[in-house]
Design a protein around this motif. Structure first.
Motif, PDB file in Angstrom:
ATOM      1  N   GLN A  85       8.388  89.487  24.882  1.00  0.00           N
ATOM      2  CA  GLN A  85       7.923  88.342  24.082  1.00  0.00           C
ATOM      3  C   GLN A  85       6.835  88.769  23.115  1.00  0.00           C
ATOM      4  O   GLN A  85       6.840  88.419  21.939  1.00  0.00           O
ATOM      5  CB  GLN A  85       7.366  87.268  25.008  1.00  0.00           C
ATOM      6  CG  GLN A  85       8.444  86.384  25.588  1.00  0.00           C
ATOM      7  CD  GLN A  85       7.833  85.105  26.144  1.00  0.00           C
ATOM      8  OE1 GLN A  85       6.686  85.098  26.590  1.00  0.00           O
ATOM      9  NE2 GLN A  85       8.606  84.035  26.133  1.00  0.00           N
TER      10      GLN A  85
ATOM     11  N   THR B 155      20.002  87.680  36.655  1.00  0.00           N
ATOM     12  CA  THR B 155      20.231  86.499  35.814  1.00  0.00           C
ATOM     13  C   THR B 155      21.700  86.369  35.392  1.00  0.00           C
ATOM     14  O   THR B 155      22.299  85.295  35.517  1.00  0.00           O
ATOM     15  CB  THR B 155      19.334  86.577  34.558  1.00  0.00           C
ATOM     16  OG1 THR B 155      17.983  86.469  34.990  1.00  0.00           O
ATOM     17  CG2 THR B 155      19.650  85.479  33.572  1.00  0.00           C
TER      18      THR B 155
ATOM     19  N   ARG C 104      24.374  75.993  26.388  1.00  0.00           N
ATOM     20  CA  ARG C 104      23.012  76.414  26.087  1.00  0.00           C
ATOM     21  C   ARG C 104      21.969  75.680  26.951  1.00  0.00           C
ATOM     22  O   ARG C 104      21.030  76.284  27.455  1.00  0.00           O
ATOM     23  CB  ARG C 104      22.765  76.095  24.618  1.00  0.00           C
ATOM     24  CG  ARG C 104      21.620  76.799  23.986  1.00  0.00           C
ATOM     25  CD  ARG C 104      21.548  76.329  22.546  1.00  0.00           C
ATOM     26  NE  ARG C 104      22.548  76.993  21.734  1.00  0.00           N
ATOM     27  CZ  ARG C 104      22.251  78.011  20.917  1.00  0.00           C
ATOM     28  NH1 ARG C 104      21.023  78.452  20.837  1.00  0.00           N
ATOM     29  NH2 ARG C 104      23.185  78.569  20.185  1.00  0.00           N
ATOM     30  N   GLN C 105      22.192  74.371  27.124  1.00  0.00           N
ATOM     31  CA  GLN C 105      21.188  73.602  27.884  1.00  0.00           C
ATOM     32  C   GLN C 105      21.136  74.027  29.346  1.00  0.00           C
ATOM     33  O   GLN C 105      20.069  74.090  29.952  1.00  0.00           O
ATOM     34  CB  GLN C 105      21.477  72.102  27.774  1.00  0.00           C
ATOM     35  CG  GLN C 105      21.015  71.575  26.439  1.00  0.00           C
ATOM     36  CD  GLN C 105      21.432  70.145  26.184  1.00  0.00           C
ATOM     37  OE1 GLN C 105      22.201  69.570  26.973  1.00  0.00           O
ATOM     38  NE2 GLN C 105      20.955  69.572  25.102  1.00  0.00           N
ATOM     39  N   GLN C 106      22.301  74.314  29.898  1.00  0.00           N
ATOM     40  CA  GLN C 106      22.350  74.769  31.289  1.00  0.00           C
ATOM     41  C   GLN C 106      21.571  76.082  31.435  1.00  0.00           C
ATOM     42  O   GLN C 106      20.822  76.280  32.394  1.00  0.00           O
ATOM     43  CB  GLN C 106      23.819  74.983  31.689  1.00  0.00           C
ATOM     44  CG  GLN C 106      24.020  75.307  33.148  1.00  0.00           C
ATOM     45  CD  GLN C 106      25.499  75.501  33.488  1.00  0.00           C
ATOM     46  OE1 GLN C 106      26.375  75.106  32.718  1.00  0.00           O
ATOM     47  NE2 GLN C 106      25.762  76.111  34.625  1.00  0.00           N
ATOM     48  N   VAL C 107      21.741  76.960  30.461  1.00  0.00           N
ATOM     49  CA  VAL C 107      21.036  78.246  30.498  1.00  0.00           C
ATOM     50  C   VAL C 107      19.536  78.021  30.334  1.00  0.00           C
ATOM     51  O   VAL C 107      18.714  78.623  31.039  1.00  0.00           O
ATOM     52  CB  VAL C 107      21.592  79.202  29.410  1.00  0.00           C
ATOM     53  CG1 VAL C 107      20.741  80.459  29.299  1.00  0.00           C
ATOM     54  CG2 VAL C 107      23.037  79.559  29.715  1.00  0.00           C
ATOM     55  N   GLU C 108      19.167  77.117  29.432  1.00  0.00           N
ATOM     56  CA  GLU C 108      17.736  76.825  29.247  1.00  0.00           C
ATOM     57  C   GLU C 108      17.129  76.247  30.525  1.00  0.00           C
ATOM     58  O   GLU C 108      16.011  76.581  30.906  1.00  0.00           O
ATOM     59  CB  GLU C 108      17.534  75.870  28.074  1.00  0.00           C
ATOM     60  CG  GLU C 108      17.529  76.621  26.745  1.00  0.00           C
ATOM     61  CD  GLU C 108      17.704  75.719  25.535  1.00  0.00           C
ATOM     62  OE1 GLU C 108      17.601  74.479  25.687  1.00  0.00           O
ATOM     63  OE2 GLU C 108      17.961  76.260  24.441  1.00  0.00           O
ATOM     64  N   ARG C 109      17.889  75.388  31.196  1.00  0.00           N
ATOM     65  CA  ARG C 109      17.399  74.823  32.475  1.00  0.00           C
ATOM     66  C   ARG C 109      17.179  75.929  33.497  1.00  0.00           C
ATOM     67  O   ARG C 109      16.212  75.938  34.239  1.00  0.00           O
ATOM     68  CB  ARG C 109      18.417  73.809  33.026  1.00  0.00           C
ATOM     69  CG  ARG C 109      18.135  72.373  32.600  1.00  0.00           C
ATOM     70  CD  ARG C 109      18.842  71.368  33.520  1.00  0.00           C
ATOM     71  NE  ARG C 109      20.265  71.646  33.716  1.00  0.00           N
ATOM     72  CZ  ARG C 109      21.228  71.257  32.889  1.00  0.00           C
ATOM     73  NH1 ARG C 109      20.931  70.559  31.813  1.00  0.00           N
ATOM     74  NH2 ARG C 109      22.494  71.533  33.147  1.00  0.00           N
TER      75      ARG C 109
ATOM     76  N   PHE D 293      16.386  79.038  32.959  1.00  0.00           N
ATOM     77  CA  PHE D 293      15.163  79.793  32.662  1.00  0.00           C
ATOM     78  C   PHE D 293      13.910  78.953  32.917  1.00  0.00           C
ATOM     79  O   PHE D 293      12.884  79.466  33.366  1.00  0.00           O
ATOM     80  CB  PHE D 293      15.184  80.319  31.221  1.00  0.00           C
ATOM     81  CG  PHE D 293      16.110  81.499  31.045  1.00  0.00           C
ATOM     82  CD1 PHE D 293      15.943  82.648  31.809  1.00  0.00           C
ATOM     83  CD2 PHE D 293      17.142  81.463  30.133  1.00  0.00           C
ATOM     84  CE1 PHE D 293      16.793  83.738  31.668  1.00  0.00           C
ATOM     85  CE2 PHE D 293      17.998  82.553  29.986  1.00  0.00           C
ATOM     86  CZ  PHE D 293      17.818  83.682  30.755  1.00  0.00           C
ATOM     87  N   ALA D 294      14.001  77.643  32.650  1.00  0.00           N
ATOM     88  CA  ALA D 294      12.841  76.770  32.892  1.00  0.00           C
ATOM     89  C   ALA D 294      12.518  76.754  34.381  1.00  0.00           C
ATOM     90  O   ALA D 294      11.345  76.818  34.792  1.00  0.00           O
ATOM     91  CB  ALA D 294      13.140  75.359  32.383  1.00  0.00           C
TER      92      ALA D 294
ATOM     93  N   GLN E 240      10.913  79.966  35.435  1.00  0.00           N
ATOM     94  CA  GLN E 240       9.503  79.951  35.009  1.00  0.00           C
ATOM     95  C   GLN E 240       8.682  79.092  35.971  1.00  0.00           C
ATOM     96  O   GLN E 240       7.617  79.504  36.432  1.00  0.00           O
ATOM     97  CB  GLN E 240       9.444  79.343  33.591  1.00  0.00           C
ATOM     98  CG  GLN E 240       8.090  79.344  32.962  1.00  0.00           C
ATOM     99  CD  GLN E 240       7.937  80.559  32.056  1.00  0.00           C
ATOM    100  OE1 GLN E 240       8.938  81.183  31.686  1.00  0.00           O
ATOM    101  NE2 GLN E 240       6.720  80.910  31.726  1.00  0.00           N
TER     102      GLN E 240
ATOM    103  N   HIS F 206      14.968  88.101  31.772  1.00  0.00           N
ATOM    104  CA  HIS F 206      15.287  87.387  30.531  1.00  0.00           C
ATOM    105  C   HIS F 206      16.032  88.295  29.566  1.00  0.00           C
ATOM    106  O   HIS F 206      15.461  88.756  28.573  1.00  0.00           O
ATOM    107  CB  HIS F 206      13.990  86.937  29.837  1.00  0.00           C
ATOM    108  CG  HIS F 206      13.496  85.620  30.282  1.00  0.00           C
ATOM    109  ND1 HIS F 206      13.797  84.449  29.638  1.00  0.00           N
ATOM    110  CD2 HIS F 206      12.717  85.284  31.325  1.00  0.00           C
ATOM    111  CE1 HIS F 206      13.226  83.441  30.276  1.00  0.00           C
ATOM    112  NE2 HIS F 206      12.558  83.926  31.303  1.00  0.00           N
TER     113      HIS F 206
END
Ligand code: F0G
Length: 464
Positions: A203, A289, A308-313, A315-316, A319, A336
């Motif tokens: 990052q 992952t 995409r949203q499932q993948v974002e969830r 990672f959230a 975190q 990641h």
């Protein structure tokens, strides 16, 4: 875009493009990953892969000596005069009959693509020569990467060998094997050790590069992946241009699998091969992952309509629970992976599978690879451990032709090897036991003998 080579968003519905000399490496419309794409109709492409055999008689020419640039017609983003090569890609595809019983394949079916022979000791040099060629084209003066150790080693070697750029390396604290750290230091790179792990460093390096205009050489740079395609061209060459049934590769930041998928997809598009091999990506269980998303949650590329949203969830949640990657295979200790969407696409193109293997399986497979002639680092052995699992499950057939990519050299991580074979229980516990490794199944222990001729002879007669 009317150029012969340019960069294009991987999302088919987006259509964002960048010129070939743009160094943003992300889609200007949606922020996603980009590919290097070619207008093949305006380029000269050989009509058979056998064309490349003519390069074998031109080995006095650095471009034909390079295991990357002798395939230059298949990565034609720069004129040959821009090429920066240090003799990368002199690697071997070795038939590995000695390992066949370990993985339960028939003799003659297993091949190891040994990338440890590169100048910096890992496959990264295939990509770095392409990135350096691009960096020269755009006039870059400083280059940066985040790394688990091999990208940084490769960058440091290329900077010191070519003098083209100054190397700036971001590594996580205590997260890099000694052989790799030694390379960064010895080759004079500015080495920045941040508190945190690879994912943190990745990052930061993106922010810093953007802010200071530093050329980024991580595999988010699509030119890196153009160079890594050639690993598969050399595999085909080693098999007399026949496509294997399987290619098995460890998965970390997922650059390799993305590059391999693109290599085969383009070759078929160009009519140079008639079918694609199946791809298997192997994660370590402590950094899995892709395995979780692809195999457990059923996430698929779907021609670009990936969830995409499932993948974002996912990672959230990672975190929120402060889940950190942890494996003895430090090269692939990544939660990641920046190339995730490209990897999903490659898996779709190549009817792929993903598996996870434990640190115990990785080290046992590594010891078996070593016992049969090639030295690799832990992450590399994940490919062989993964093959063993895929055979047990019957996914890979006993008579199928399989290529496992050995990504990095044994001497990159001497600590893992010595701890596995060590007679010192404290060292074993400190390095491996705490990671759940219970038994060094194939340990080759040093024999302790007093300095006495008779005792020495007795020991030799007993053990050899
Ligand atoms: N094997 C080795 C020896 C590696 O160094 C890496 C990645 C991988 C496998 C995974 O490859 O990222 O293409 O999926 N090393 C990077 C580094 C991340 O910083 O050196 P990938």
């Amino acid at each position: 875009m009317s150029e012969r080579a340019y960069q294009r968003c991987i999302q088919p519905t987006c259509g964002g493009t960048l010129a070939v000399d743009d160094t943003r490496f992300t889609c200007p419309r949606c922020g996603g990953l980009v590919d290097v794409v070619y207008d093949w109709s305006r380029l000269t492409v050989p009509d058979s892969l056998r064309f490349f055999e003519s390069r074998w008689s031109e080995r006095y020419d650095p471009l034909s000596w390079s295991g990357v640039w002798r395939f230059r017609e298949l990565l034609p983003f720069a004129e040959p005069r821009w090429v920066m090569t240090i003799g990368e890609g002199q690697t071997i595809l070795q038939r590995a009959d000695g390992l066949c019983s370990y993985v339960d394949l028939s003799r003659g079916c297993l091949f190891l693509q040994y990338e440890g022979m590169n100048p910096s000791g890992s496959f990264k040099d295939n990509g770095m020569t392409a990135a350096f060629t691009h960096a020269r084209l755009v006039g870059a003066q400083r280059a940066a990467c985040a790394s688990t150790g091999n990208t940084s080693a490769s960058l440091a070697v290329f900077c010191s060998a070519t003098g083209l750029m100054r190397a700036i390396i971001f590594i996580g604290s205590g997260k890099i094997a000694y052989g790799k750290l030694a390379q960064a230091l010895d080759h004079g790179a500015l080495t920045i050790q941040i508190t945190g792990d690879f994912d943190d460093a990745m990052q930061r390096v993106q922010q810093v590069s953007r802010q200071l205009g530093i050329y980024l050489v991580n595999s988010i740079n699509p030119f890196r992946l153009e160079g890594q395609k050639t690993i598969m061209y050399r595999v085909l060459e080693g098999l007399r241009w026949e496509v294997p049934d399987w290619v098995i590769v460890p998965g970390g930041n997922l650059g390799n699998v993305s590059a391999f998928g693109k290599a085969f997809y383009e070759l078929r598009q160009l009519g140079l091969i008639s079918r694609l091999p199946r791809l298997a990506v192997i994660n370590a269980t402590g950094a899995n992952t892709l395995y979780q998303l692809y195999e457990q949650q059923g996430v698929r590329w779907q021609g670009g309509a990936w969830p995409r949203q499932q993948v974002e969830r996912f990672f959230a949640e990672m975190q929120a629970h402060h889940r950190r990657a942890s494996t003895i295979a430090s090269a692939i200790e990544i939660n990641h992976p920046v190339n995730l969407p490209k990897a999903l696409r490659a898996l779709e193109w190549c009817n792929g599978v993903v598996r996870e293997v434990t640190d115990q399986e990785i080290l046992d497979a590594k010891a078996q690879v070593g016992a049969h002639g090639l030295g690799c680092e832990p992450a590399s052995a994940a490919s062989v451990a993964g093959l063993k699992r895929l055979r047990q499950e019957g996914i890979v057939g006993q008579e199928e032709r399989v290529v496992c990519v050995l990504t990095g050299h044994q001497l990159k991580d001497p600590t893992a090897t010595v701890a596995y074979h060590s007679t010192d229980p404290q060292m074993f516990e400190e390095v491996l036991g705490k990671r759940g490794v219970r038994r060094p199944t194939f340990a080759n222990r040093a024999v302790q003998v007093p300095n006495d001729l008779n005792e020495i002879i007795k020991a030799i007669e007993l053990y050899a």
